[in-house]
Each structure stands twice: as C-alpha cells, then as structure tokens.
Design a protein around this motif. Structure first.
Motif, PDB file in Angstrom:
ATOM      1  N   VAL A 320       9.295   6.986  16.033  1.00  0.00           N
ATOM      2  CA  VAL A 320       7.787   7.060  15.905  1.00  0.00           C
ATOM      3  C   VAL A 320       7.385   6.282  17.304  1.00  0.00           C
ATOM      4  CG1 VAL A 320       6.114   5.695  14.556  1.00  0.00           C
ATOM      5  CG2 VAL A 320       8.229   6.722  13.442  1.00  0.00           C
ATOM      6  N   SER A 321       6.501   7.134  17.919  1.00  0.00           N
ATOM      7  CA  SER A 321       6.079   6.741  19.045  1.00  0.00           C
ATOM      8  C   SER A 321       7.054   6.051  20.164  1.00  0.00           C
ATOM      9  CB  SER A 321       4.905   5.434  18.993  1.00  0.00           C
ATOM     10  OG  SER A 321       3.859   5.991  18.311  1.00  0.00           O
ATOM     11  N   ASP A 352       8.379   8.022   6.547  1.00  0.00           N
ATOM     12  CA  ASP A 352       7.456   9.462   6.362  1.00  0.00           C
ATOM     13  C   ASP A 352       6.417   9.356   5.510  1.00  0.00           C
ATOM     14  OD1 ASP A 352       7.681  12.600   7.017  1.00  0.00           O
ATOM     15  OD2 ASP A 352       8.028  12.296   4.750  1.00  0.00           O
ATOM     16  N   MET A 355       3.314   7.492   7.073  1.00  0.00           N
ATOM     17  CA  MET A 355       2.807   8.338   7.967  1.00  0.00           C
ATOM     18  C   MET A 355       1.796   9.222   7.214  1.00  0.00           C
ATOM     19  SD  MET A 355       3.128   7.293  10.994  1.00  0.00           S
ATOM     20  CE  MET A 355       4.463   6.080  11.673  1.00  0.00           C
ATOM     21  N   LYS A 356       2.419   9.829   5.920  1.00  0.00           N
ATOM     22  CA  LYS A 356       1.416  10.690   5.350  1.00  0.00           C
ATOM     23  C   LYS A 356       0.330  10.081   4.729  1.00  0.00           C
ATOM     24  CE  LYS A 356       5.307  14.169   4.379  1.00  0.00           C
ATOM     25  NZ  LYS A 356       6.376  14.593   3.190  1.00  0.00           N
ATOM     26  N   GLY A 358      -1.352   7.272   5.919  1.00  0.00           N
ATOM     27  CA  GLY A 358      -2.401   6.979   6.858  1.00  0.00           C
ATOM     28  C   GLY A 358      -2.674   5.429   6.748  1.00  0.00           C
ATOM     29  N   LYS A 359      -3.118   4.925   7.858  1.00  0.00           N
ATOM     30  CA  LYS A 359      -3.184   3.369   8.007  1.00  0.00           C
ATOM     31  C   LYS A 359      -4.162   3.108   6.932  1.00  0.00           C
ATOM     32  CE  LYS A 359      -5.201  -0.007  10.883  1.00  0.00           C
ATOM     33  NZ  LYS A 359      -5.524  -0.457  12.241  1.00  0.00           N
ATOM     34  N   PRO A 394       1.093   2.844  15.200  1.00  0.00           N
ATOM     35  CA  PRO A 394       1.919   3.792  14.687  1.00  0.00           C
ATOM     36  C   PRO A 394       3.181   3.110  14.160  1.00  0.00           C
ATOM     37  CG  PRO A 394       0.826   4.935  16.393  1.00  0.00           C
ATOM     38  CD  PRO A 394       0.316   3.502  16.622  1.00  0.00           C
ATOM     39  N   ALA A 398       4.817   2.139  10.602  1.00  0.00           N
ATOM     40  CA  ALA A 398       6.308   2.675  10.045  1.00  0.00           C
ATOM     41  C   ALA A 398       7.065   1.621   9.362  1.00  0.00           C
ATOM     42  CB  ALA A 398       6.913   3.204  11.317  1.00  0.00           C
ATOM     43  N   SER A 401       6.074  -0.150   6.190  1.00  0.00           N
ATOM     44  CA  SER A 401       6.547   0.907   4.911  1.00  0.00           C
ATOM     45  C   SER A 401       7.485   0.317   4.271  1.00  0.00           C
ATOM     46  CB  SER A 401       6.544   2.262   5.085  1.00  0.00           C
ATOM     47  OG  SER A 401       7.981   2.554   6.202  1.00  0.00           O
TER      48      SER A 401
END
Length: 685
Positions: A320-321, A352, A355-356, A358-359, A394, A398, A401
């Motif tokens: 991630v980034s 994952d 990320m789906k 969203g923040k 980002p 991650a 989560s």
C-alpha cells in the motif's frame, strides 16, 4: 447676671432636641440590630451558649444483582475532647496516648485548645472504646460514626472504589453515587456556660441523621469470582504485567463482572500504590490488534463490499503506497473465502476490505460503534480512546483495518462486540441497577438503553456465523466449549516497546442466543504471547462456569463421528507428522523442504471433518521461533534427537545409550530458545 426665661426655654429646647436625637439614634440602632442583624446575632448567641456534636448518617449498603452485600457500614466510636471540662490535661494526655497509639504531646495540644470540642481520634475499634470509657476522664466523650467495610476484600475492588474518613466516596461506584449513598448528617445540640461547659440541667436537642440509600449493582458476585480466579491464574502462568476481564450481558449492556489485576483491598487502600486504584478496563487505552477486525468485517458485510463466500488470494503480503504489509503466516494463506480470511486473521485480506470500503465509510462505522467517544457508563474516569480520522492516509487506513493506529478502552471494544451479538443494537453499558431504601422499596431503577443501530440484523447473523467458525475452525480453537456454540476472535497486538505484546480474546455465547459476552486482555505476557494461547483459555473457563451458573443448558451434540480434532504435529519429523495425521483420518499437503514441521494449518485443536487436508510447512535450518515447543523424542536415537532439537533451537543433554525413553521438559512444553532438554536413552533387546 440673671438668666432670662427666653434663655431657659432655649436651653430646654436644645436639651430636648439632643435627647430626641439620642433616643432616635438608639431606636434606629435597636431596629438595625433587631431587624437587619437580628438573625445573624441570634445565631452567634446560640453558638456561644450551645455546642453541637455531629451525628454521621449510615452510608447505604452496596449489593450485587442478587442482593449479596459488597460494601456495608457499621457503627463505631469517635473520641471527642471538651477542653473546658478537662481538669488535668497532662494526666489525661498520658493515659489516652497509650490506648490511642498517639503522641502524648499531640493529644495535650488538642485538649488544651480554646475550643468547645475537638476530635481526638475517629472511628476506633470497640476494644479501645471500652478501655477509654473505663478511665472515666471528665471532658472525654464519644460520638457514633459509621465505618465502611468490604467483606470480600479485593473482590470487585475497582468497581466499588473506596471512601474517606468522613465517609465520602473517593473512587469507583462509591464516588459516582456518593450523593445517594452518603445520606444527610444529624446533630446533638446542648446548652453550655460561658466556658463552654455543658449545663447540668440545660436543654438538649437531637436532630436525627438521614441514612443513605442502598445501591444494587448489575455485578454478579459469583461471576466476578469466576473472572478474578481465572485471571489470577493466567497472570501467574504467563507472568503478565496487567490483566483485565470484562463480562457483559450483550442484550442489555449490564456489566456482570469487571476485573483488573493487580488490584487492591478497599478496606486498606492506602497500603497500595495509587496506580493500582485505576480501573483500567474503563479508563486505559490500548491498540486492540486483531480483535478490531470484527469491526472491519461487520462494516464490509453491511456495505456489501464482500460476502462470506467472496474469494481472496493471499500471497503473504500486500503493498500500500509503497509500504509492504505482511501476513503473519510465511507464504500467505493462498486462495480463501472471506470467512476464512477472518478465521485465519489474515492481515492482507482485511487491508483489501478496508480499501474497498474507503476512508469515509470506514470512519463512519468506527464512530457508530462508539470508538473515540465515551460510552456514558455510570462510572468516573471513563476514557475516550485515541482515534483521529484527519491523520488517516492510505497506509493508516490499511493498518487500521487490523487494529493498528487506533487505541480503545476494553469497555468500548466489548460494547461494540456486544452490538454485533445483539442484532446490531449498540447498548449503553451500566453498572448500577437500582436505588432502594432500607425497607426494600425501589426508589429508582436503571434500565437498558439502546444508543443506536450500527448494523442490520442480517449482517449480525452473518458475523455471528463467521465468528463461530473462528472458534471451530480458526485461531480461536482454545475457546471451544463442548455443548455450547461460541463466537469469538483472537488478538495479538505488538506494543511500541520492542518485544512487548498485548494478547486478548473477545467473544460471546451461545452464538445462536447470545447471553454473555467476555473480553480477556493480558498485558505483556512472558514467553508465549498469542491471544489464542494465553487469553482464549481464560475466556473458555470463565464462559463455561458462567453459562453453567446461569443455567444455560448445553445443546445435545450432533453425531461427531465424522468430526476430528486436529492433532499438534509442529516440531515433528515429517514422516511422523504424516503418520499421525493418517491415523487420525486426515489428509496432508506438504509445503517447503526440510525435516521438521514448522507450521500447520488448520491449527492444533481445530475441529474439522474426517478427510480434511492439513497443510504442513517444513523448515530446513534452525527456527528462531520463541518459545519453542519441545518435541516428543520417544524412540529416537541420540543423533536423531539432537538433530530435531537443534532445528527447533534447543539443546540436548543425553543420559544413557540406545533409544529415547523419557525426557525433561516433557513433550509439548513451551521452552525458551537454547533451553537444554535432558533425554534419557536405554538399549532395547
């Protein structure tokens, strides 16, 4: 020169005028004293010719939910001196100092003060009171006060708190509900002479105190005992720095038990460090680690970005980034469903999902579940946790989560988990159940309150099924209870202090009708630190004892003939491991090269169907995993035993020749790296 009549008249008028002015001034002065200052002067006069002895009210009793006493008050004597009445202060001070364990000079200073009365020593025991009465010292008297006792000593200490010398609540429930428990003081008023000596036939007036109300808690004394006993065992076994167990009814938000270790005895709270008084279950914050994944999973299911059967491929890491985020399992878990992602506590899978989501959506759910804010529990010093959405990029999204980058209180986490168990309803946690008087009349009753709905009932059912599979087929195997359906999640969070961890387990049961939710936290356990190995066994025993105590009947077991508990083959020779699995009716799949099984999946103790495949990961060289699991060396030669121990990072001390017949430590024992294993060998005919 003769005085004329006019002069006389003038003088008389002047005299009359002066007299009128004087009398007017006196009248005005009298009016000022009587009308304006009358009440104040009356009080001063009353104070001069009377003395008051305060009469302390009896503090209300604190009961558990079943009416068993947790905090009580008993009447004790307080020694009072009336200095004007004491005829020989020096002799009195000498006699009293021996009984009261006070310095003679201090007592002499007190009893020679120019005051009507002074306290000498408050709340003494009955034996000392009898001794002082026998002395018969004029000017030494007693007043009755109330002293607080906690009959079960350390039990529920952090819930109850403690009181001060004036019976004022200083901590815990004693402090929070002080205005109801404390009552209103009374007094004895008697007339005195100019030297503040009581008049022999003076009037006396008694104003009775009003005792405090009694408080009934949601705490259950028996469940509290279960939790304290098991946490104490785990603290000693794993040499943890601190520990917490919280037990809640997920349907109502009632706290059934709250334990923190180390604790203290509220009867003698000053003998303990102030740090031990803190209720860390409510005030302290920590990174929840993998237990926070239940929030991520619930949000993802509710927003339909995944379903329980959605497939995901774990290659062992995700980027991630530009930042590599690895899975705890070397090489990853490969292809798996979302249910298996939760079972395996797979970090890349949760990244994952976040990320789906969203923040914005993820933050909304975190707030909805009550993180970053107080829950409103009726207890002082509740923490808010640490959650700052503005700092989430980002990479932070991650790591969030899987429970890193956010700090929560234990209470917040269990309240959120209870919402998942309770069809998505977030309840406000509470500890006080009722306020009652001495006749048993309910003055006020505290009732459950729904804060908000955080997820739908259908999502709640899906999450319960997934969390149940974590216990039956995932990392939570040590929380499994025969006859009861258990849902839960393990957690192992690394602290910012290198090599220090917080291990935890959170769950509820029965999964099909949740009645009890429990969170177990061990801070900085030594040696083995995984939540599934340290905290889950505590959860299991507390839950088992609680369900039995509450009369929750275990379900009849389905035909288990096709169900098998996965054996532990870690640290075995590959040939032996395969043989053990075949005998159990299980298949196997080998990954890597080497002689020794380093990891296995499903984990040992997992209940699987007959014929299930167990994946074995082999290692060639030495492992640096600490603590190591001592392998079973029975039947091995000295060379074979040495090779096996060397690979797992242990040393051998051989006694005798031939084949291994015994060993110390025993197989399955956890041992630090480089520990010497004493192996006994014997020749066989």
């Amino acid at each position: 020169m003769p005085v004329t009549n006019v002069t006389v008249k003038k003088r008389l008028v002047l005299l009359l005028l002066i007299t009128c002015i004087a009398y007017s001034a006196l009248i005005l002065r009298l009016a000022w004293l009587q009308l304006l200052k009358g009440e104040e002067l009356q009080k001063k006069a009353l104070h001069q010719w009377t003395k008051e002895i305060p009469v302390e009210p009896k503090r209300g009793t604190i009961y558990d939910r079943k009416g068993r006493e947790l905090a009580i008050s008993a009447s004790v004597d307080t020694v009072i001196a009336y200095p004007p009445e004491i005829e020989n202060p020096e002799a009195a001070a000498e006699a009293l100092s021996k009984i009261l364990d006070m310095d003679e000079e201090t007592i002499l200073e007190l009893i020679t003060k120019e005051r009507a009365s002074v306290y000498l020593k408050r709340k003494i025991d009955s034996e000392k009171s009898k001794e002082i009465r026998k002395l018969g010292i004029k000017g030494i008297g007693f007043t009755e006060e109330s002293k607080r006792y906690y009959p079960d000593r350390n039990l529920a200490a952090h819930v109850l708190g403690f009181v001060g010398i004036d019976s004022q609540g200083l901590a815990g429930i004693e402090y929070y509900y002080d205005k109801y428990l404390r009552g209103y003081p009374g007094r004895i008023v008697s007339e005195t002479d100019a030297l503040s000596r009581e008049l022999p036939f003076g009037a006396q007036h008694f104003v009775p105190p009003k005792d405090g109300l009694n408080l009934v808690l949601t705490i259950d004394k028996t469940i509290q005992h279960f939790a304290e006993r098991e946490l104490e065992k785990a603290m000693n076994r794993h040499r943890a720095k601190k520990g917490t167990v919280l037990v809640m009814d997920p349907r109502t938000g009632e706290i059934l038990a709250l334990v923190n270790k180390p604790d203290f005895d509220p009867n003698n709270y000053n003998d303990y460090p102030e740090e031990s008084w803190k209720n860390i279950a409510i005030s302290d914050v920590y990174e929840p680690g993998s237990t926070f994944k239940v929030i991520t999973a619930s949000a993802a299911l509710e927003e339909k970005v995944v379903t329980p059967s959605t497939r995901y491929y774990d290659k062992g890491y995700t980027i991630v980034s530009g930042v590599r985020i690895g899975c705890w399992r070397h090489g990853g878990h490969g292809s798996q469903t979302f249910t298996q992602v939760v079972q395996n506590s797979c970090n890349p899978g949760f990244v994952d999902v976040a990320m789906k989501l969203g923040k914005e959506k993820f933050v909304n759910y975190i707030n909805a579940f009550g993180f970053g804010q107080t829950s409103g529990i009726d207890f002082p010093g509740e923490g808010k946790g640490i959650f700052n959405p503005e700092k989430i990029g980002p990479v932070e999204l991650a790591t969030l989560s899987f429970g890193q980058g956010i700090s929560v209180t234990p209470l917040q986490l269990l309240t959120a988990m209870s919402a998942i168990a309770n069809d998505g309803k977030l309840m406000q946690p509470y500890i006080a159940k009722q306020l009652v008087d001495d006749n048993g009349n309910i003055i006020h009753e505290f009732k459950p309150r729904v804060v908000r709905y955080v997820i739908s009932e259908s999502t709640s059912k899906e999450m319960i099924q997934i969390l149940e599979s974590v216990v039956t087929n995932g990392t939570g195997g040590n929380a499994y209870l025969e006859g009861y359906r258990v849902a839960g999640k393990t957690g192992t969070a690394e602290k910012y202090i290198d090599g220090k961890y917080v291990s935890s387990f959170i769950g509820f049961a029965p999964a099909d009708d949740p009645q009890v939710a429990i969170l177990v936290i061990l801070d900085e356990p030594q040696g083995i630190y995984y939540g599934g190995q340290t905290a889950a066994p505590v959860f299991r025993q507390v839950m088992l004892d609680t369900l039995r105590y509450l009369g929750v009947t275990p379900q009849k077991q389905e035909d288990e003939s096709d169900k098998i508990k996965v054996p532990n083959v870690i640290n075995l020779y590959i040939q032996e491991a395969c043989s053990v699995l075949i005998k159990k009716g299980l298949e196997y799949n080998i990954k890597g090269t080497g002689l020794i099984v380093a990891e296995q999946f499903p984990a040992p103790g997992t209940i699987v169907a007959r014929g299930e495949t167990v994946e074995l990961l082999l290692i060639e060289g030495k492992t640096d995993k600490s603590p190591a699991v001592v392998p079973d060396l029975t039947g091995k030669t000295i060379r074979e035993a040495g090779e096996i121990l060397d690979i797992v990072g242990l040393k051998i001390q051989a006694v005798g020749n031939g084949l291994a017949i015994d060993q110390e430590p025993k197989p399955g024992t956890k041992a630090e790296l480089n520990t010497t294993v004493k192996v006994y060998f014997q020749q066989r005919n």
